[in-house]
Design a protein around this motif. Structure first.
Motif, PDB file in Angstrom:
ATOM      1  N   ARG A 106      13.253   9.363  -9.131  1.00  0.00           N
ATOM      2  CA  ARG A 106      13.775   8.012  -8.933  1.00  0.00           C
ATOM      3  C   ARG A 106      13.072   7.271  -7.808  1.00  0.00           C
ATOM      4  O   ARG A 106      12.851   6.067  -7.892  1.00  0.00           O
ATOM      5  CB  ARG A 106      15.281   8.073  -8.664  1.00  0.00           C
ATOM      6  CG  ARG A 106      16.106   8.335  -9.908  1.00  0.00           C
ATOM      7  CD  ARG A 106      17.567   8.464  -9.591  1.00  0.00           C
ATOM      8  NE  ARG A 106      18.322   8.844 -10.788  1.00  0.00           N
ATOM      9  CZ  ARG A 106      19.496   9.461 -10.766  1.00  0.00           C
ATOM     10  NH1 ARG A 106      20.048   9.753  -9.594  1.00  0.00           N
ATOM     11  NH2 ARG A 106      20.097   9.775 -11.872  1.00  0.00           N
ATOM     12  N   GLY A 107      12.747   7.956  -6.741  1.00  0.00           N
ATOM     13  CA  GLY A 107      12.060   7.291  -5.638  1.00  0.00           C
ATOM     14  C   GLY A 107      10.702   6.773  -6.060  1.00  0.00           C
ATOM     15  O   GLY A 107      10.311   5.645  -5.724  1.00  0.00           O
ATOM     16  N   LEU A 108       9.967   7.575  -6.815  1.00  0.00           N
ATOM     17  CA  LEU A 108       8.641   7.174  -7.285  1.00  0.00           C
ATOM     18  C   LEU A 108       8.728   5.949  -8.187  1.00  0.00           C
ATOM     19  O   LEU A 108       7.999   4.964  -7.997  1.00  0.00           O
ATOM     20  CB  LEU A 108       7.990   8.331  -8.042  1.00  0.00           C
ATOM     21  CG  LEU A 108       6.663   8.015  -8.738  1.00  0.00           C
ATOM     22  CD1 LEU A 108       5.584   7.707  -7.721  1.00  0.00           C
ATOM     23  CD2 LEU A 108       6.232   9.165  -9.644  1.00  0.00           C
ATOM     24  N   VAL A 109       9.640   5.985  -9.163  1.00  0.00           N
ATOM     25  CA  VAL A 109       9.735   4.873 -10.114  1.00  0.00           C
ATOM     26  C   VAL A 109      10.262   3.617  -9.423  1.00  0.00           C
ATOM     27  O   VAL A 109       9.802   2.499  -9.693  1.00  0.00           O
ATOM     28  CB  VAL A 109      10.622   5.270 -11.312  1.00  0.00           C
ATOM     29  CG1 VAL A 109      10.841   4.076 -12.239  1.00  0.00           C
ATOM     30  CG2 VAL A 109       9.974   6.424 -12.081  1.00  0.00           C
ATOM     31  N   SER A 110      11.204   3.782  -8.510  1.00  0.00           N
ATOM     32  CA  SER A 110      11.691   2.634  -7.751  1.00  0.00           C
ATOM     33  C   SER A 110      10.561   2.013  -6.934  1.00  0.00           C
ATOM     34  O   SER A 110      10.434   0.781  -6.854  1.00  0.00           O
ATOM     35  CB  SER A 110      12.831   3.064  -6.831  1.00  0.00           C
ATOM     36  OG  SER A 110      13.262   2.002  -6.025  1.00  0.00           O
ATOM     37  N   GLY A 111       9.732   2.852  -6.339  1.00  0.00           N
ATOM     38  CA  GLY A 111       8.575   2.344  -5.608  1.00  0.00           C
ATOM     39  C   GLY A 111       7.624   1.600  -6.508  1.00  0.00           C
ATOM     40  O   GLY A 111       7.038   0.578  -6.117  1.00  0.00           O
ATOM     41  N   MET A 112       7.449   2.084  -7.738  1.00  0.00           N
ATOM     42  CA  MET A 112       6.569   1.398  -8.684  1.00  0.00           C
ATOM     43  C   MET A 112       7.132   0.039  -9.086  1.00  0.00           C
ATOM     44  O   MET A 112       6.385  -0.923  -9.297  1.00  0.00           O
ATOM     45  CB  MET A 112       6.341   2.281  -9.910  1.00  0.00           C
ATOM     46  CG  MET A 112       5.550   3.541  -9.599  1.00  0.00           C
ATOM     47  SD  MET A 112       5.296   4.596 -11.038  1.00  0.00           S
ATOM     48  CE  MET A 112       4.139   3.602 -11.979  1.00  0.00           C
ATOM     49  N   VAL A 132       0.817  -1.212   0.000  1.00  0.00           N
ATOM     50  CA  VAL A 132       0.000   0.000   0.000  1.00  0.00           C
ATOM     51  C   VAL A 132       0.853   1.264   0.000  1.00  0.00           C
ATOM     52  O   VAL A 132       0.521   2.261  -0.662  1.00  0.00           O
ATOM     53  CB  VAL A 132      -0.954  -0.007   1.218  1.00  0.00           C
ATOM     54  CG1 VAL A 132      -1.627   1.350   1.392  1.00  0.00           C
ATOM     55  CG2 VAL A 132      -2.010  -1.096   1.060  1.00  0.00           C
ATOM     56  N   LEU A 133       1.985   1.242   0.686  1.00  0.00           N
ATOM     57  CA  LEU A 133       2.736   2.474   0.936  1.00  0.00           C
ATOM     58  C   LEU A 133       3.961   2.671   0.056  1.00  0.00           C
ATOM     59  O   LEU A 133       4.506   3.773   0.011  1.00  0.00           O
ATOM     60  CB  LEU A 133       3.184   2.525   2.408  1.00  0.00           C
ATOM     61  CG  LEU A 133       2.087   2.630   3.463  1.00  0.00           C
ATOM     62  CD1 LEU A 133       2.721   2.686   4.852  1.00  0.00           C
ATOM     63  CD2 LEU A 133       1.228   3.858   3.227  1.00  0.00           C
ATOM     64  N   VAL A 134       4.429   1.641  -0.647  1.00  0.00           N
ATOM     65  CA  VAL A 134       5.753   1.723  -1.248  1.00  0.00           C
ATOM     66  C   VAL A 134       5.867   2.841  -2.294  1.00  0.00           C
ATOM     67  O   VAL A 134       6.886   3.547  -2.339  1.00  0.00           O
ATOM     68  CB  VAL A 134       6.158   0.347  -1.835  1.00  0.00           C
ATOM     69  CG1 VAL A 134       5.289  -0.032  -3.023  1.00  0.00           C
ATOM     70  CG2 VAL A 134       7.622   0.336  -2.201  1.00  0.00           C
ATOM     71  N   VAL A 135       4.856   3.041  -3.115  1.00  0.00           N
ATOM     72  CA  VAL A 135       4.937   4.096  -4.139  1.00  0.00           C
ATOM     73  C   VAL A 135       4.885   5.475  -3.495  1.00  0.00           C
ATOM     74  O   VAL A 135       5.673   6.369  -3.834  1.00  0.00           O
ATOM     75  CB  VAL A 135       3.810   3.927  -5.172  1.00  0.00           C
ATOM     76  CG1 VAL A 135       3.782   5.117  -6.128  1.00  0.00           C
ATOM     77  CG2 VAL A 135       4.005   2.639  -5.961  1.00  0.00           C
ATOM     78  N   ALA A 136       3.970   5.658  -2.541  1.00  0.00           N
ATOM     79  CA  ALA A 136       3.849   6.960  -1.884  1.00  0.00           C
ATOM     80  C   ALA A 136       5.120   7.322  -1.125  1.00  0.00           C
ATOM     81  O   ALA A 136       5.576   8.484  -1.160  1.00  0.00           O
ATOM     82  CB  ALA A 136       2.656   6.947  -0.926  1.00  0.00           C
ATOM     83  N   LEU A 137       5.737   6.358  -0.462  1.00  0.00           N
ATOM     84  CA  LEU A 137       6.961   6.647   0.284  1.00  0.00           C
ATOM     85  C   LEU A 137       8.140   6.882  -0.660  1.00  0.00           C
ATOM     86  O   LEU A 137       9.024   7.698  -0.361  1.00  0.00           O
ATOM     87  CB  LEU A 137       7.262   5.501   1.250  1.00  0.00           C
ATOM     88  CG  LEU A 137       6.305   5.401   2.443  1.00  0.00           C
ATOM     89  CD1 LEU A 137       6.579   4.151   3.265  1.00  0.00           C
ATOM     90  CD2 LEU A 137       6.423   6.640   3.329  1.00  0.00           C
ATOM     91  N   GLY A 138       8.157   6.196  -1.800  1.00  0.00           N
ATOM     92  CA  GLY A 138       9.187   6.490  -2.792  1.00  0.00           C
ATOM     93  C   GLY A 138       9.081   7.913  -3.286  1.00  0.00           C
ATOM     94  O   GLY A 138      10.082   8.627  -3.415  1.00  0.00           O
TER      95      GLY A 138
END
Length: 415
Positions: A329-335, A56-62
């Motif tokens: 990068r954080g967003l795409v890594s989270g995706m 649930v959180l990985v993309v938002a936290l990225g």
């Protein structure tokens, strides 16, 4: 001056711990059921709470790491993970243990989203594949060693040791990350919705994420089908089933770094195609190898599948991340992490249903050997077809990118 080796050590621990957090707790579920006098569905939330929180959180936290600073959030995530792990080890009741696992998942989501994003800040561009391969190896090591380590700790010190033994590693990761990772300045925040619309328009990126989800679903197939085939068809005892099943993660761990180096040398497009092709071939061999070939007939194609998976992971992560603007990068890594988790969870349910349907029985545990063998065959045929779809998506995106006006270099998914 912060060395690349020290930074990679910090990132490796940050990748190892969340994977270990998944696999090491699974083996404790029967013990927890006894310790808390709870039903098995109730103690399953010890695993579900962790995985659900990450997903649930990985993309938002990225994305949050892109905005507030990736080192700040990664160090904070490691701190939350470590403190929550300690809390799990000291939990006096099952509800508090489940709550601790949810908080542990918050920290793990930060770590899984931002570790890959940090590669671009710490490793020269020509060594990106090697770094991705190393991180893939650490993830596989965590997955492979978790059950054995957890079982040993429970036998020696009880279930609390499963969590308490991880705390020192968390402290080391926290200190290293705070000291050696570069302080990446926060980027001007764009609306996340707008950034996601740019991502959707990037065919190469969408292809990489789609292939990641499909391949992860197929890798879960080996974990869902394997135990039933090895015990029900080949007649192995539980201890031998566990030993054979450990071959997959072990091969992934050994293949990760060489796969990364090959990606640096031959390019991510070539290695993504090679990895996907190897998975398709290995899955088809698993489907059609006669049971009379025994354990060797199962293990050899399994080695091909898992080694090819390591190649795909290193190359796909490199291809997806290498041209992403630093601010995203954080967003795409989270995706990337989200696509993998969705594939794993979807694969567990969907491929399990395919297996049961193909076996022709509602209770696979009591099925005849020939029914289990039939279920294995058709499940791996479906698995091969899914990866073939992923391969077609990647090749189509690569062809379109190569044909685009002014395309002087290979595109992200295939450079």
């Amino acid at each position: 001056m912060r060395s690349t080796a020290a930074a990679l050590t910090a990132l490796s621990l940050s990748m190892l711990l969340p994977s270990l957090g998944i696999s090491i707790a699974n083996v404790a579920l029967p013990t927890l059921s006894t310790a808390f006098d709870a039903s098995f569905p109730a103690v399953q939330w010890v695993v579900v709470a962790y995985l659900l929180t990450i997903t649930v959180l990985v993309v938002a936290l990225g994305r949050l790491g892109d905005v507030v600073g990736r080192r700040r959030l990664l160090v904070g995530g490691i701190g939350v993970f470590t403190a929550a792990t300690l809390g799990c080890g000291l939990a006096p009741s099952l509800p508090l243990l489940i709550a601790g696992r949810a908080f542990q998942g918050v920290g793990a989501a930060c770590m899984m989203a931002l570790t890959v994003a940090f590669v671009g800040e710490t490793v020269p561009r020509g060594r990106t594949g090697s770094a991705m391969g190393l991180l893939g190896t650490m993830s596989a090591v965590g997955t492979a060693t978790g059950p054995a380590l957890g079982g040993l700790l429970i036998a020696v010190s009880g279930w609390r040791a499963v969590f308490l033994a991880v705390v020192p590693l968390g402290v080391v990761a926290l200190v290293l990350a705070a000291r050696v990772l570069p302080a990446v300045p926060p980027r001007p925040a764009e609306r996340t919705g707008a950034v996601l619309r740019e991502v959707v328009r990037d065919r190469a990126l969408v292809a990489g994420l789609t292939a990641s989800a499909l391949v992860s679903a197929v890798m879960m197939t080996t974990l869902v089908v394997g135990p039933f085939h090895l015990s029900g068809v080949l007649g192995l005892a539980p201890a031998l089933v566990g030993l054979v099943m450990s071959a997959g993660p072990a091969v992934s761990a050994l293949t990760g770094v060489p796969a990364g180096r090959a990606t640096d040398r031959f390019g991510s497009r070539t290695m993504v195609v090679a990895g996907l092709g190897g998975i398709v071939g290995g899955a088809l061999v698993l489907a059609f190898t006669p049971p009379s070939f025994g354990v060797v007939g199962y293990v050899l194609p399994l080695v091909v599948v898992t080694a090819s998976y390591a190649v795909f992971q290193a190359a796909n992560n490199t291809g997806v991340m290498k041209d992403v603007p630093a601010r995203d990068r954080g967003l795409v890594s989270g995706m990337l992490t989200l696509s993998r988790n969705v594939g794993l969870m979807g694969g567990a349910s969907a491929m399990g249903a395919v297996f049961a349907f193909a076996a022709g029985t509602g209770d696979v545990t009591s099925a005849a050997a020939w029914e289990v063998a039939r279920g294995t065959r058709w499940t791996f045929v479906v698995a091969a077809a899914l990866v073939a779809v992923g391969l077609a998506v990647v090749l189509r995106a690569a062809v379109r990118a190569s044909a685009a006006p002014g395309a002087s270099e290979p595109a992200r998914a295939g450079s």
